[in-house]
Design an enzyme around this catalytic site. Structure first.
Site, PDB file in Angstrom:
ATOM      1  N   ASP A  29      82.283  63.342  41.598  1.00  0.00           N
ATOM      2  CA  ASP A  29      81.241  62.436  41.100  1.00  0.00           C
ATOM      3  C   ASP A  29      79.906  63.153  40.889  1.00  0.00           C
ATOM      4  OD1 ASP A  29      80.246  60.018  40.254  1.00  0.00           O
ATOM      5  OD2 ASP A  29      79.781  59.297  42.264  1.00  0.00           O
ATOM      6  N   ASN A  77      87.977  54.161  33.450  1.00  0.00           N
ATOM      7  CA  ASN A  77      87.115  55.083  32.689  1.00  0.00           C
ATOM      8  C   ASN A  77      87.280  54.980  31.164  1.00  0.00           C
ATOM      9  OD1 ASN A  77      87.113  57.739  35.202  1.00  0.00           O
ATOM     10  ND2 ASN A  77      85.604  56.151  34.825  1.00  0.00           N
TER      11      ASN A  77
HETATM   12  C1  FPP Z   1      82.495  61.128  37.543  1.00  0.00           C
HETATM   13  O1  FPP Z   1      81.142  61.475  37.371  1.00  0.00           O
HETATM   14  C2  FPP Z   1      83.329  62.063  36.802  1.00  0.00           C
HETATM   15  C3  FPP Z   1      84.250  61.715  35.870  1.00  0.00           C
HETATM   16  C4  FPP Z   1      84.537  60.307  35.516  1.00  0.00           C
HETATM   17  C5  FPP Z   1      85.002  62.736  35.105  1.00  0.00           C
HETATM   18  C6  FPP Z   1      85.442  63.942  35.889  1.00  0.00           C
HETATM   19  C7  FPP Z   1      86.104  64.886  34.978  1.00  0.00           C
HETATM   20  C8  FPP Z   1      85.957  66.235  35.011  1.00  0.00           C
HETATM   21  C9  FPP Z   1      85.183  66.952  36.051  1.00  0.00           C
HETATM   22  C10 FPP Z   1      86.643  67.085  33.995  1.00  0.00           C
HETATM   23  C11 FPP Z   1      88.127  67.111  34.261  1.00  0.00           C
HETATM   24  C12 FPP Z   1      88.707  68.387  33.871  1.00  0.00           C
HETATM   25  C13 FPP Z   1      89.418  69.172  34.708  1.00  0.00           C
HETATM   26  C14 FPP Z   1      89.909  70.470  34.184  1.00  0.00           C
HETATM   27  C15 FPP Z   1      89.740  68.823  36.112  1.00  0.00           C
HETATM   28  P1  FPP Z   1      80.156  60.531  36.550  1.00  0.00           P
HETATM   29  O2  FPP Z   1      80.165  60.992  35.128  1.00  0.00           O
HETATM   30  O3  FPP Z   1      80.527  59.108  36.764  1.00  0.00           O
HETATM   31  O4  FPP Z   1      78.798  60.898  37.233  1.00  0.00           O
HETATM   32  P2  FPP Z   1      77.514  59.970  37.425  1.00  0.00           P
HETATM   33  O5  FPP Z   1      77.830  59.058  38.568  1.00  0.00           O
HETATM   34  O6  FPP Z   1      76.457  60.961  37.770  1.00  0.00           O
HETATM   35  O7  FPP Z   1      77.269  59.263  36.124  1.00  0.00           O
END
Ligand code: FPP
Length: 250
Positions: A29, A77
């Site tokens: 996150d 998502n």
């Molecule tokens: C949550 O942070 C993160 C996600 C929904 C996506 C995670 C995906 C990746 C790290 C890429 C996946 C690829 C690989 C190779 C594993 P958020 O965007 O909700 O963060 P925020 O709370 O700060 O908005």
């Protein structure tokens, strides 16, 4: 600062590498906030977040953690803007292509957990290829949760079990927790010992609800793109300082 928010990341001492968690789960996150702080699009946070995943998976393998399970994309998502969804899917495709070339050489297994029927046929095909290679790899396995939801997983398991009963392969009387676990995406893997949530939130967000019944929960304020090996050490150290009783007394 409340009891629940006590900061454990200043825990003193050294990680005991002979007493590591076998299975670590991470809610990756904070990618969006990391990007916003820098005036960048959210996709930039996910790109660095994918790099962080590479670093942390390599580190887990190096120190001897057997399983690393990360939450890459939940069943909810899909509600995000299309370009953000596309960025995440493209990063996963890039990682899959790399893995197909290197996982056998590096002895790093890779599985995808979730309802994969909703992802593109191209991704499904790449995931099937990594699954075949993973069968020949022992010692370390990364699991990427994709179109994953904990409640959805439990409902799917219940349906599969009911179908097996209908087909005469089992009976309700024979069902116990171990048998039900085998219907989960995690199958015969050990349950996570430690679940880590960077980014400061204190929620499970529908992640591994069945498997994390006795996992130790660790949260830190570091955003996922900034999460480094030393942050994992701090989480492991906190875990090693906990008193795990599994409902019993000591
Ligand atoms: C949550 O942070 C993160 C996600 C929904 C996506 C995670 C995906 C990746 C790290 C890429 C996946 C690829 C690989 C190779 C594993 P958020 O965007 O909700 O963060 P925020 O709370 O700060 O908005």
């Amino acid at each position: 600062m409340s009891f629940w928010r006590k900061k454990e990341h200043h825990t003193a001492g050294q990680v005991d590498f002979d007493r590591l968690p076998r299975h670590i789960a991470i809610i990756m996150d904070g990618n969006g906030r990391w990007a916003k702080q820098r005036g960048l699009p959210r996709s930039a946070g996910h790109k660095v977040g994918a790099e962080t995943f590479r670093t942390i998976a390599n580190y887990c393998k190096k120190i001897g953690v057997e399983y690393l399970t990360v939450y890459a994309f939940s069943t909810e998502n899909w509600k995000r803007p299309a370009d953000e969804v596309n960025t995440i899917m493209t990063l996963l495709k890039k990682y899959l292509l790399e893995a197909i070339d290197t996982m056998e050489r590096d002895q790093k297994g890779l599985e995808f957990l979730g309802d994969l029927s909703a992802v593109t046929p191209e991704l499904q095909e790449l995931i099937a290829q990594t699954h075949e290679i993973s069968k020949r790899i022992h010692g370390f396995q990364a699991n990427i949760c994709l179109n994953y939801g904990g409640r959805n997983e439990i409902v799917s398991a219940a349906k599969a079990f009911a179908q097996d009963c209908r087909d005469g392969k089992c009976t309700p009387e024979a069902l116990d927790e171990k048998a039900f676990s085998s219907y989960m995406y995690t199958g015969e893997m050990p349950d996570p010992d430690l679940i880590i949530r960077p980014g400061g939130e204190m929620r499970l967000s529908n992640f591994l609800l069945w498997q994390c019944a006795y996992a130790e929960f660790y949260s830190c304020d570091t955003l996922w793109p900034d999460f480094k090996e030393k942050d994992l050490d701090q989480a492991i150290l906190a875990y090693q300082n906990r008193d795990r009783r599994f409902g019993g007394i000591k």
